[in-house]
Design an enzyme around this catalytic site. Structure first.
Site, PDB file in Angstrom:
ATOM      1  N   PRO A  18     -10.091  -8.756   2.475  1.00 20.07           N
ATOM      2  CA  PRO A  18     -10.072  -7.329   2.144  1.00 20.07           C
ATOM      3  C   PRO A  18     -10.637  -6.392   3.209  1.00 20.07           C
ATOM      4  O   PRO A  18     -10.435  -5.184   3.130  1.00 20.07           O
ATOM      5  CB  PRO A  18     -10.926  -7.259   0.883  1.00 20.07           C
ATOM      6  CG  PRO A  18     -11.842  -8.440   0.978  1.00 20.07           C
ATOM      7  CD  PRO A  18     -11.072  -9.508   1.689  1.00 20.07           C
ATOM      8  N   ASP A  41      -1.887  -6.347  11.378  1.00 18.11           N
ATOM      9  CA  ASP A  41      -1.720  -5.064  10.691  1.00 18.11           C
ATOM     10  C   ASP A  41      -2.895  -4.135  10.937  1.00 18.11           C
ATOM     11  O   ASP A  41      -3.942  -4.566  11.415  1.00 18.11           O
ATOM     12  CB  ASP A  41      -1.698  -5.324   9.179  1.00 18.11           C
ATOM     13  CG  ASP A  41      -0.354  -5.793   8.704  1.00 18.11           C
ATOM     14  OD1 ASP A  41       0.599  -5.714   9.470  1.00 18.11           O
ATOM     15  OD2 ASP A  41      -0.282  -6.240   7.541  1.00 18.11           O
ATOM     16  N   LYS A  63       1.780  -0.818   9.862  1.00 16.53           N
ATOM     17  CA  LYS A  63       2.356   0.455   9.426  1.00 16.53           C
ATOM     18  C   LYS A  63       1.243   1.165   8.683  1.00 16.53           C
ATOM     19  O   LYS A  63       0.553   0.561   7.884  1.00 16.53           O
ATOM     20  CB  LYS A  63       3.515   0.271   8.450  1.00 16.53           C
ATOM     21  CG  LYS A  63       4.382  -0.890   8.771  1.00 16.53           C
ATOM     22  CD  LYS A  63       5.368  -1.152   7.669  1.00 16.53           C
ATOM     23  CE  LYS A  63       5.815  -2.565   7.724  1.00 16.53           C
ATOM     24  NZ  LYS A  63       5.757  -3.377   6.612  1.00 16.53           N
ATOM     25  N   GLY A  94      -3.610  -7.838   5.942  1.00 14.92           N
ATOM     26  CA  GLY A  94      -4.768  -7.466   5.122  1.00 14.92           C
ATOM     27  C   GLY A  94      -4.702  -8.077   3.724  1.00 14.92           C
ATOM     28  O   GLY A  94      -3.623  -8.219   3.157  1.00 14.92           O
ATOM     29  N   GLY A  95      -5.843  -8.452   3.204  1.00 19.15           N
ATOM     30  CA  GLY A  95      -5.913  -8.983   1.840  1.00 19.15           C
ATOM     31  C   GLY A  95      -5.206 -10.318   1.721  1.00 19.15           C
ATOM     32  O   GLY A  95      -5.384 -11.211   2.543  1.00 19.15           O
ATOM     33  N   ASP A  96      -4.388 -10.439   0.675  1.00 22.09           N
ATOM     34  CA  ASP A  96      -3.543 -11.617   0.503  1.00 22.09           C
ATOM     35  C   ASP A  96      -2.134 -11.247   0.983  1.00 22.09           C
ATOM     36  O   ASP A  96      -1.654 -10.146   0.688  1.00 22.09           O
ATOM     37  CB  ASP A  96      -3.497 -12.025  -0.980  1.00 22.09           C
ATOM     38  CG  ASP A  96      -2.618 -13.239  -1.182  1.00 22.09           C
ATOM     39  OD1 ASP A  96      -3.131 -14.364  -1.038  1.00 22.09           O
ATOM     40  OD2 ASP A  96      -1.404 -13.073  -1.437  1.00 22.09           O
ATOM     41  N   MET A 178      -2.493   1.644  -3.475  1.00 18.62           N
ATOM     42  CA  MET A 178      -1.717   2.702  -2.810  1.00 18.62           C
ATOM     43  C   MET A 178      -1.525   3.925  -3.710  1.00 18.62           C
ATOM     44  O   MET A 178      -0.458   4.541  -3.714  1.00 18.62           O
ATOM     45  CB  MET A 178      -0.353   2.162  -2.350  1.00 18.62           C
ATOM     46  CG  MET A 178      -0.503   1.149  -1.238  1.00 18.62           C
ATOM     47  SD  MET A 178       1.023   0.364  -0.749  1.00 18.62           S
ATOM     48  CE  MET A 178       1.003  -1.121  -1.751  1.00 18.62           C
TER      49      MET A 178
HETATM   50  N1  SAH Z   1      -2.101  -7.364   0.744  1.00 18.49           N
HETATM   51  C1  SAH Z   1      -3.147  -6.387   0.495  1.00 18.49           C
HETATM   52  C2  SAH Z   1      -2.609  -5.065   0.008  1.00 18.49           C
HETATM   53  C3  SAH Z   1      -1.786  -4.325   1.023  1.00 18.49           C
HETATM   54  S1  SAH Z   1      -1.173  -2.809   0.405  1.00 18.49           S
HETATM   55  C4  SAH Z   1      -4.137  -7.018  -0.488  1.00 18.49           C
HETATM   56  O1  SAH Z   1      -3.957  -8.153  -0.900  1.00 18.49           O
HETATM   57  O2  SAH Z   1      -5.117  -6.360  -0.806  1.00 18.49           O
HETATM   58  C5  SAH Z   1      -2.364  -1.672   1.059  1.00 18.49           C
HETATM   59  C6  SAH Z   1      -3.211  -1.098  -0.049  1.00 18.49           C
HETATM   60  O3  SAH Z   1      -4.200  -2.039  -0.429  1.00 18.49           O
HETATM   61  C7  SAH Z   1      -3.995   0.155   0.332  1.00 18.49           C
HETATM   62  O4  SAH Z   1      -3.215   1.313   0.212  1.00 18.49           O
HETATM   63  C8  SAH Z   1      -5.114   0.122  -0.678  1.00 18.49           C
HETATM   64  O5  SAH Z   1      -4.681   0.569  -1.946  1.00 18.49           O
HETATM   65  C9  SAH Z   1      -5.381  -1.377  -0.797  1.00 18.49           C
HETATM   66  N2  SAH Z   1      -6.458  -1.811   0.116  1.00 18.49           N
HETATM   67  C10 SAH Z   1      -6.348  -2.664   1.145  1.00 18.49           C
HETATM   68  N3  SAH Z   1      -7.550  -2.884   1.720  1.00 18.49           N
HETATM   69  C11 SAH Z   1      -8.439  -2.161   1.023  1.00 18.49           C
HETATM   70  C12 SAH Z   1      -9.845  -1.964   1.100  1.00 18.49           C
HETATM   71  N4  SAH Z   1     -10.595  -2.579   2.015  1.00 18.49           N
HETATM   72  N5  SAH Z   1     -10.429  -1.134   0.201  1.00 18.49           N
HETATM   73  C13 SAH Z   1      -9.707  -0.537  -0.752  1.00 18.49           C
HETATM   74  N6  SAH Z   1      -8.386  -0.677  -0.882  1.00 18.49           N
HETATM   75  C14 SAH Z   1      -7.754  -1.468  -0.014  1.00 18.49           C
END
Ligand code: SAH
Length: 265
Positions: A18, A41, A63, A94-96, A178
């Site tokens: 995250p 990303d 993006k 980012g994230g998963d 988002m």
């Molecule tokens: N694959 C990612 C999401 C990508 S979409 C996941 O698993 O989290 C991008 C959106 O994720 C952002 O617009 C926001 O809503 C959220 N996001 C990603 N990183 C974040 C963070 N550190 N804090 C809060 N929201 C986050």
């Protein structure tokens, strides 16, 4: 005639977690350390890129709203082309990679091109925000269901996608990705759907990063509060009774404040 197959590389589609770089998985980190190329990303921590070998190529394919630097098809093509060159490619997201991350589209492009790939999960931002803002997404006696939804979707980009709105009446915790840009529209739509105006809401921005900010309110008050606090992107909206626990459990921001007070002394 030599029919020897030209060996192609392998693509690792890796969830970076995250925000905080140490929330990546051990497997994800191992892939970065082996990479010839890292395609990354905007939401990926720069210090994770430092983990790639010094000679590895780093390609920004991110993006951000409004300024798309690469279209998804271009990202797919880039990843596939690098692997066809025989390289070990890490596609760091980012994230998963599969939670609102379009990672599956990249995996499909690899599959179609006959390129070996692996998907390494990551801590999605909803879980990162939950832990670091002290908001359990489920909690015994308070919430036994959670839904992850995205407000991004309308092509014009002028209004949120609310196709999930009916879920809001059944899932006890709702995590909206988002959506912070349209907070007012979303909260109004939820109240129009019959959700009480007093339902607790948190906006968590930059979750798990040093700059994490949590703004608390209710469906009625959160839009004004978040606007006043100028919470920056990326942010998540969390709605549900579990948000109440943040006051007691927001260990991360509290620790930071204690540090700041200590340093000021
Ligand atoms: N694959 C990612 C999401 C990508 S979409 C996941 O698993 O989290 C991008 C959106 O994720 C952002 O617009 C926001 O809503 C959220 N996001 C990603 N990183 C974040 C963070 N550190 N804090 C809060 N929201 C986050």
């Amino acid at each position: 005639m030599n029919h020897e197959r030209i060996p192609s590389g392998k693509v690792y589609i890796v969830g970076a977690g995250p925000g905080a770089p140490d929330l990546i998985t051990i497997r994800g980190l191992a892939a970065i350390r082996e990479a010839d190329v890292v395609c990354y990303d905007a939401l990926v921590s720069p210090s994770l890129l430092d983990q790639a070998p010094p000679g590895a190529e780093r390609i920004y394919v991110g993006k951000r709203c409004g300024c798309h630097s690469m279209k998804q098809e271009e990202v797919n093509r880039t990843v596939v082309a690098q692997a066809r060159d025989g390289k070990t490619v890490v596609r760091l997201k980012g994230g998963d990679p599969l939670v609102f991350g379009r990672g599956a589209e990249e995996a499909l492009a690899c599959a179609e091109a006959g390129i070996e790939f692996e998907i390494v999960p990551g801590v999605c931002s909803a879980m990162g925000a939950g832990s670091y803002a002290g908001i359990p997404l489920t909690h015994r006696g308070m919430s036994s269901s959670v839904a992850f939804v995205t407000a991004h979707g309308s092509r014009s980009g002028e209004s949120p996608d609310l196709g999930w709105i009916r879920l809001a009446t059944s899932a006890e915790t709702l995590v909206i990705y988002m959506g912070s840009k349209w907070l007012g529209k979303i909260t109004a739509a939820l109240m129009a759907e019959g959700i009480p105006a007093s339902r607790p809401v948190a906006v968590v921005s930059n979750a798990t990063n040093a700059s994490q900010t949590t703004v608390l309110g209710t469906l009625e008050t959160i839009a004004a509060r978040a606007a006043e606090a100028h919470v920056p992107a990326p942010a998540l909206i969390i709605i549900g009774e579990v948000v109440r626990l943040s006051e007691a459990l927001n260990w991360f921001e509290r620790q930071r404040e204690e540090c700041e007070v200590g340093n000021a002394k």
